[in-house]
Design a protein around this motif. Structure first.
Motif, PDB file in Angstrom:
ATOM      1  N   SER A 204      37.858  -0.593  89.835  1.00 15.00           N
ATOM      2  CA  SER A 204      37.972   0.327  90.969  1.00 15.00           C
ATOM      3  C   SER A 204      37.028  -0.083  92.092  1.00 15.00           C
ATOM      4  O   SER A 204      35.898  -0.512  91.836  1.00 15.00           O
ATOM      5  CB  SER A 204      37.662   1.762  90.546  1.00 15.00           C
ATOM      6  N   ASP A 205      37.521   0.070  93.316  1.00 11.53           N
ATOM      7  CA  ASP A 205      36.689  -0.190  94.501  1.00 11.53           C
ATOM      8  C   ASP A 205      36.120   1.110  95.058  1.00 11.53           C
ATOM      9  O   ASP A 205      35.592   1.139  96.166  1.00 11.53           O
ATOM     10  CB  ASP A 205      37.525  -0.912  95.576  1.00 11.53           C
ATOM     11  N   GLY A 206      36.283   2.194  94.302  1.00  9.05           N
ATOM     12  CA  GLY A 206      35.791   3.494  94.761  1.00  9.05           C
ATOM     13  C   GLY A 206      36.910   4.366  95.309  1.00  9.05           C
ATOM     14  O   GLY A 206      36.733   5.564  95.475  1.00  9.05           O
ATOM     15  N   CYS A 207      38.069   3.736  95.583  1.00  8.47           N
ATOM     16  CA  CYS A 207      39.225   4.483  96.114  1.00  8.47           C
ATOM     17  C   CYS A 207      40.449   4.317  95.222  1.00  8.47           C
ATOM     18  O   CYS A 207      41.052   5.282  94.791  1.00  8.47           O
ATOM     19  CB  CYS A 207      39.587   3.980  97.515  1.00  8.47           C
ATOM     20  N   SER A 208      40.817   3.072  94.941  1.00 10.67           N
ATOM     21  CA  SER A 208      42.032   2.846  94.145  1.00 10.67           C
ATOM     22  C   SER A 208      41.659   2.254  92.789  1.00 10.67           C
ATOM     23  O   SER A 208      40.499   1.873  92.572  1.00 10.67           O
ATOM     24  CB  SER A 208      42.975   1.912  94.896  1.00 10.67           C
ATOM     25  N   VAL A 209      42.672   2.182  91.902  1.00  6.63           N
ATOM     26  CA  VAL A 209      42.409   1.611  90.572  1.00  6.63           C
ATOM     27  C   VAL A 209      43.400   0.503  90.272  1.00  6.63           C
ATOM     28  O   VAL A 209      44.537   0.541  90.728  1.00  6.63           O
ATOM     29  CB  VAL A 209      42.482   2.688  89.453  1.00  6.63           C
ATOM     30  N   SER A 210      42.944  -0.458  89.491  1.00 10.73           N
ATOM     31  CA  SER A 210      43.817  -1.541  89.042  1.00 10.73           C
ATOM     32  C   SER A 210      43.650  -1.673  87.524  1.00 10.73           C
ATOM     33  O   SER A 210      42.642  -2.208  87.041  1.00 10.73           O
ATOM     34  CB  SER A 210      43.389  -2.822  89.772  1.00 10.73           C
ATOM     35  N   PRO A 211      44.609  -1.104  86.754  1.00 11.25           N
ATOM     36  CA  PRO A 211      44.425  -1.064  85.296  1.00 11.25           C
ATOM     37  C   PRO A 211      44.508  -2.444  84.644  1.00 11.25           C
ATOM     38  O   PRO A 211      45.205  -3.328  85.111  1.00 11.25           O
ATOM     39  CB  PRO A 211      45.584  -0.179  84.811  1.00 11.25           C
ATOM     40  N   PRO A 268      30.945   7.783  94.743  1.00  6.52           N
ATOM     41  CA  PRO A 268      32.098   6.912  94.522  1.00  6.52           C
ATOM     42  C   PRO A 268      31.900   5.964  93.349  1.00  6.52           C
ATOM     43  O   PRO A 268      30.796   5.466  93.135  1.00  6.52           O
ATOM     44  CB  PRO A 268      32.236   6.133  95.836  1.00  6.52           C
ATOM     45  N   TYR A 269      32.973   5.750  92.592  1.00  9.39           N
ATOM     46  CA  TYR A 269      32.894   4.918  91.385  1.00  9.39           C
ATOM     47  C   TYR A 269      33.414   3.517  91.692  1.00  9.39           C
ATOM     48  O   TYR A 269      34.615   3.321  91.892  1.00  9.39           O
ATOM     49  CB  TYR A 269      33.711   5.545  90.244  1.00  9.39           C
TER      50      TYR A 269
END
Ligand code: AMP
Ligand code: GLY
Length: 305
Positions: A204-211, A268-269
């Motif tokens: 995660s870039d703090g906004c989106s996720v890439s599983p 933010p994560y």
């Protein structure tokens, strides 16, 4: 220009990260601190003796040795603020901040966070008093048989009890005998969940996720799923337990919701978010979050990416 990297940690996970990162033509050298026998002088990879507990010495080392990026493997330095401190010193670092790493470092924080954001998880309560925890175990409206030290305990701070007596004994061991030290000052008492357990990780870039491809690890110490839980005795990936459809559901209802919630709360994560999930008859539920790659999930995940 090729970059020099520094991987923090000493496990199989860090060996895997160094091995994979070293394959990139953009990477000139991978240092590992403290590293292990597998990362000592292996092509582009070598171990470094720099102190990892003193963040200002580490930042100084990174500047002197032109380290372009630090990749933090384990949870302890993340929870201790390594990313915050290195970034404040101008050293780029991959991983969550100490506040974001609370998702793993405090189970009471992560359970309350899940409740605030409607992320499915087992019923729970947290306690700082052992007598109150034991009274709750004896009267809970659900079978409250999982007792967890709230803080970091290297994957060993969870007792899945066979009855109320064993659960109360676990509370006393953790809170009075301090088997997990200060990690057990708060305990989480939880409903027992049954089903297949899977590990779903994302970037995660703090906004989106890439599983990443979903994995399963072998938790119990002994053959036949017997013995106490461990941090993982082996793993495989991908797992047939998670279809593309289920992965999409996990992405939306757990991973993205968590990243959205952390952003909304001002923490933010950024980094790898690991959701440990139980696939129960009532649907998927989050057992825990980790703020890093899994070990040993990382070692098998490499085969799929
Ligand atoms: P945790 O660190 O919270 O993931 O717990 C470690 C391990 O304990 C998990 O990977 C599960 O195998 C088991 N566990 C944790 N919570 C529960 C639960 N509520 N029900 C059943 N097993 C659990
Ligand atoms: N394999 C479990 C963990 O990395 O926490």
């Amino acid at each position: 220009m090729a970059v020099r990297l520094l991987v923090i940690g000493s496990g199989g996970r860090e060996h895997t990260l160094a091995w994979k990162l070293a394959q990139s033509p953009h990477i000139q050298q991978v240092l590992v601190a403290p590293g292990n026998a597998g990362t000592a002088n292996c092509g582009k990879i070598s171990n470094s003796e720099v102190s990892v507990s003193n963040h200002s010495i580490l930042a100084q080392f990174c500047k002197e040795h032109s380290v372009g990026l630090v990749v933090v493997g384990p949870e302890v330095p993340l929870a201790a603020g390594m990313v915050d401190d290195l970034q404040a010193a101008g050293v780029p670092c991959f991983g969550p901040s100490a506040k974001a790493a609370q998702l793993e470092a405090s189970k009471s924080f992560s359970k309350a966070f899940m409740d605030r954001h409607g992320i499915p998880t087992a019923n729970w309560c947290s306690f700082t008093d052992p007598q109150e925890a034991c009274s709750y175990i004896r009267t809970a409206s659900f079978p409250a048989l999982v007792v967890k030290a709230s803080g970091l305990a290297a994957g060993k701070g969870v007792i899945v009890a066979k009855d109320q007596e064993e659960a109360c004994q676990a509370v006393l061991d953790i809170m009075k005998d301090k088997t997990f030290g200060s990690a057990g000052e708060t305990v989480v008492v939880e409903e027992l969940l049954e089903g297949e357990e899977v590990s779903c990780l994302c970037f995660s870039d703090g906004c989106s996720v890439s599983p990443m491809p979903p994995a399963q690890d072998h938790k119990r110490l002994q053959d036949g799923d017997l013995g106490p839980n461990t941090g993982g005795m082996g793993a495989y990936c991908p797992t047939p337990q998670v279809s593309q459809e289920l992965l999409q559901q996990i992405r939306e209802t757990v991973l993205q919701k968590t990243v959205d919630g952390m952003k909304e709360e001002g923490t933010p994560y950024v980094g790898v978010l690991y959701a440990g999930l139980m696939l129960t008859k009532q649907g998927l539920k989050v057992l825990e979050f980790n703020c890093r790659f899994g070990d040993p999930e990382c070692q098998v995940g490499k085969l799929c990416v």
